[in-house]
Design an enzyme around this catalytic site. Structure first.
Site, short mmCIF file in Angstrom:
data_model
loop_
_atom_site.label_atom_id
_atom_site.label_comp_id
_atom_site.label_asym_id
_atom_site.label_seq_id
_atom_site.Cartn_x
_atom_site.Cartn_y
_atom_site.Cartn_z
N ASN A 9 0.86 -1.10 -0.02
CA ASN A 9 -0.09 0.06 0.04
C ASN A 9 0.88 1.39 -0.07
O ASN A 9 1.58 1.55 1.10
CB ASN A 9 -0.85 0.11 1.19
N LYS A 11 0.16 4.24 -0.24
CA LYS A 11 -0.60 5.37 0.44
C LYS A 11 -0.28 6.49 -0.58
O LYS A 11 -0.11 6.50 -1.94
CB LYS A 11 -0.07 5.78 1.74
N HIS A 97 -9.48 0.92 5.02
CA HIS A 97 -8.14 1.04 5.58
C HIS A 97 -8.34 2.06 6.99
O HIS A 97 -9.20 3.06 6.69
CB HIS A 97 -7.00 1.66 4.62
N GLU A 99 -6.85 4.42 7.90
CA GLU A 99 -6.47 6.03 7.65
C GLU A 99 -7.65 6.76 7.21
O GLU A 99 -8.20 7.74 7.25
CB GLU A 99 -5.34 6.16 6.76
N GLU A 169 -5.30 -5.23 10.64
CA GLU A 169 -4.22 -4.04 10.59
C GLU A 169 -4.49 -3.60 12.21
O GLU A 169 -5.25 -2.56 12.29
CB GLU A 169 -4.36 -3.26 9.74
N GLY A 175 2.48 2.11 10.71
CA GLY A 175 3.44 3.04 10.68
C GLY A 175 3.96 3.47 12.08
O GLY A 175 4.69 4.46 12.15
N SER A 215 3.48 -2.11 10.37
CA SER A 215 4.86 -2.29 10.75
C SER A 215 5.52 -3.71 10.47
O SER A 215 6.58 -4.12 10.85
CB SER A 215 5.34 -1.82 12.11
C1 PEP Z 1 -0.60 0.18 6.14
O1 PEP Z 1 -0.75 1.31 5.78
O2 PEP Z 1 -1.69 -0.70 5.67
C2 PEP Z 1 0.33 -0.56 7.05
C3 PEP Z 1 0.39 -1.57 7.28
O3 PEP Z 1 1.28 0.34 7.10
P1 PEP Z 1 2.64 0.01 7.63
O4 PEP Z 1 3.28 -1.21 7.25
O5 PEP Z 1 3.66 1.30 7.28
O6 PEP Z 1 2.77 0.03 9.23
#
Ligand code: PEP
Length: 252
Positions: A9, A11, A97, A99, A169, A175, A215
């Site tokens: 992803n 973003k 997601h 976000e 997630e 992040g 992460s």
């Molecule tokens: C994501 O945005 O779906 C995600 C898992 O981000 P990150 O790997 O940076 O934690």
């Protein structure tokens, strides 16, 4: 055996030239390798989709978007519909997601509507669920994930569930550098699979891919992916670096 998937992803990163160059390097990397265990997907910003689709069309890497409109078409300035995404050659779209849930206040009802539009347009949906830190610390994480599934997704029929990939997630791990332990991930993935089984039966639950996101990096991917109910990853930050992303794919 369940399908293994690693989806990147991006973003809101990379301009058009950077994104297409990166797409070409990922395409070439996997074309030159014998087929691995995992389906790789790049989920790019809208502006990259048509160009990336052209680059990826004879390779092994699939393409997805990160969001779609909650209406099919019409006077919705600035929106991009599921059908428009499909017309670029993309096969997937991320819906739900954290976000989008947090910054754009997308609730379960809206996400359920988007999911149905995406499926009816022929897109597979990477449907994201997960609790906040507060919710985990107060012991509500199972309840939250159950509500997100029941209200956002379980309006689908069993046939429509074939178009779904789930992504757990935990918001506190996205992040932040914090990762759910492999045991925490397995515990929640098993819980999610059991909920799918209760609603749609064993066959559907057995074939449902459930990805972990938060992460994920080369140093922790292999251990997380080794858990029986973890079928791959949705990768944010580490999907922007070829070495990290390809190492995560090769963690299988
Ligand atoms: C994501 O945005 O779906 C995600 C898992 O981000 P990150 O790997 O940076 O934690």
């Amino acid at each position: 055996m369940r399908k293994k998937i690693v989806a990147g992803n991006w973003k809101m990163n990379m301009d058009l030239a950077e994104g297409l160059k990166f797409t070409a390097s990922i395409d070439k990397y996997f074309k030159d390798k014998p087929s691995g265990k995992a389906q790789v997907i790049l989920c790019t910003p809208f502006i990259h989709l048509a160009g990336a689709s052209d680059i990826l069309k004879h390779g092994k890497v699939a393409l997805g978007a990160q969001n779609c409109a909650s209406e099919a078409s019409g006077a919705y300035t600035g929106e991009v519909s599921a059908w428009m995404i499909k017309s670029t050659g993309a096969e997937y779209v991320i819906i739900g997601h954290s976000e989008r849930r947090t910054y754009y206040h997308e609730d379960d009802k809206l996400l359920s509507k988007k999911t149905l539009l995406a499926i009816n347009s022929g897109l597979k949906v990477i449907f994201c669920i997960g609790e906040s830190l507060n919710e985990r610390e107060s012991g509500k994480h199972f309840l939250i994930v159950k509500r997100q599934l029941e209200e956002g997704l379980f309006t689908l029929t069993e046939n429509q569930m074939d178009m779904i990939v789930l992504a757990y997630e935990p918001v506190w791990a996205i992040g932040t550098g914090l990762t759910a332990s492999p045991e925490q991930a397995q515990e929640m993935h098993k819980y999610i699979r059991d909920l799918v089984k209760e609603k749609y039966g064993n066959e559907c639950a057995k074939k449902m891919p459930i990805l972990y996101g938060g992460s994920c990096k080369p140093s922790n991917a292999a251990e997380i992916f080794s858990k029986p109910d973890v079928d791959g990853g949705l990768i944010g930050g580490a999907a922007l670096k070829k070495e990290d992303f390809t190492a995560i794919v090769e963690a299988f």
